[in-house]
Design a protein around this motif. Sequence first.
Motif, short mmCIF file in Angstrom:
data_model
loop_
_atom_site.label_atom_id
_atom_site.label_comp_id
_atom_site.label_asym_id
_atom_site.label_seq_id
_atom_site.Cartn_x
_atom_site.Cartn_y
_atom_site.Cartn_z
N UNK A 82 54.35 37.77 35.98
CA UNK A 82 53.71 39.09 35.93
C UNK A 82 52.69 39.18 34.79
N UNK A 83 53.07 38.63 33.64
CA UNK A 83 52.20 38.67 32.47
C UNK A 83 50.90 37.90 32.73
N UNK A 84 51.02 36.74 33.36
CA UNK A 84 49.83 35.94 33.68
C UNK A 84 48.96 36.66 34.71
N UNK A 85 49.59 37.28 35.70
CA UNK A 85 48.83 38.03 36.70
C UNK A 85 48.10 39.19 36.04
N UNK A 86 48.77 39.87 35.12
CA UNK A 86 48.14 40.97 34.39
C UNK A 86 46.94 40.47 33.59
N UNK A 87 47.07 39.29 33.00
CA UNK A 87 45.95 38.72 32.25
C UNK A 87 44.76 38.46 33.16
N UNK A 88 45.03 37.92 34.34
CA UNK A 88 43.95 37.67 35.30
C UNK A 88 43.28 38.96 35.74
N UNK A 89 44.09 40.00 35.94
CA UNK A 89 43.54 41.31 36.30
C UNK A 89 42.60 41.81 35.21
N UNK A 90 43.02 41.69 33.95
CA UNK A 90 42.16 42.16 32.86
C UNK A 90 40.88 41.33 32.76
N UNK A 91 40.99 40.02 32.93
CA UNK A 91 39.81 39.16 32.86
C UNK A 91 38.80 39.55 33.94
N UNK A 92 39.28 39.91 35.10
CA UNK A 92 38.40 40.22 36.23
C UNK A 92 37.84 41.63 36.18
N UNK A 93 38.58 42.58 35.57
CA UNK A 93 38.18 43.98 35.65
C UNK A 93 37.85 44.62 34.30
N UNK A 94 38.39 44.04 33.23
CA UNK A 94 38.23 44.65 31.91
C UNK A 94 39.16 45.83 31.68
N UNK A 95 40.02 46.13 32.67
CA UNK A 95 40.91 47.28 32.57
C UNK A 95 42.30 46.87 32.08
#
Length: 371
Positions: A50-63
Amino acid sequence: MRVESFVKIINSDFYTGVPDSQLKALCNYLMNTYGIDSKHHVITANEGNSTALAAGYHLATGKIPVVYMQNSGEGNIINPVASLLNDKVYAIPVIFVVGWRGQPGVHDEPQHIYQGEVTIQLLNDMDIETFVVTKETTEEELKDIMEKYNNILQIGKDVAFVICKGALTYDEKVEYTNSYDMRREDLIKHIINITEKDPIISTTGKASRELFEARVTKNQSHKYDFLTVGSMGHSSTIALGVAINKPDKKIWCIDGDGAVLMHMGSMAVIGSNKPNNLVHIVINNEAHETVGGMPTVAESINIVDIAKACGYPKAVCVNSFNELDCELLNAKNSNELYLIEVKCSIGSREDLGRPTTTSLENKMNFMEFLK
């Protein structure tokens, strides 16, 4: 506090995590609002995932993403938090929502006691700013904390809300079902009819509770069973350790789909060692049923094919009690590593009890039996 208010104040549109009964209000809200939607809500195999997925989300969206979990999952996030998210590395901001099982002063099961004691300290050690949400926490207090948290998140640090029992509420209901008929409790009774006095290592959650009660019903000793009351995802590797060192005994592992998914690499290790005295039974109800019934991804994968790819010489899937009994007998009489996936319905008795022996008594009785 109503979960709708909690979510509004946090103000994130992406949630990922592993379900927890302490966070049932949040989990049910997310399922009712988003279901499983890769844009807004993803249930992962484990909390590090989950933590890695969240990191990818932030990298892609800045949110800012939210990762939710039971506090037992803190161990799974230590590496990605320390070596990925931390502001000395990539400074990736994440909001963690942590269900506080084993909170000091609140009665809980033995596997949660020590974890509960160190919950806040572990978060502090990971440099995660923490706020405890109780039944008494007001929306105004939460808004003030979130304003402070937004400043912390903007500089690439992480924050956490630790949720006490009953702190979040949700009025809507979610019913979790699947298309299978066999109940897990009945499956376990069929299993112990065949295993007789063979050692069993069972996974955490209701499977171990039902195994314990099945022994009571049959007036059988509990010494045959090691109940893995914590350490989700590790029962099969415990069974591997026993099987390797007790080659003269047939060793059985009763596992669950959520547990298998959480640390699936264990299947590769088991398959590469190929203990010919180990039977790995995966009761698959496609759900995190013990903590509320939220879905796993086991519906969309083929556990039998995965087992074969990992090196299991024999792997089968059964959908009826007749098939189960047949494969259990085949496995008992076989001389090779064996996996049996059992398709199972969601649900358990309302009055399902808990083991009446302590975990230390369970360990000592099991070790004495293995001698």
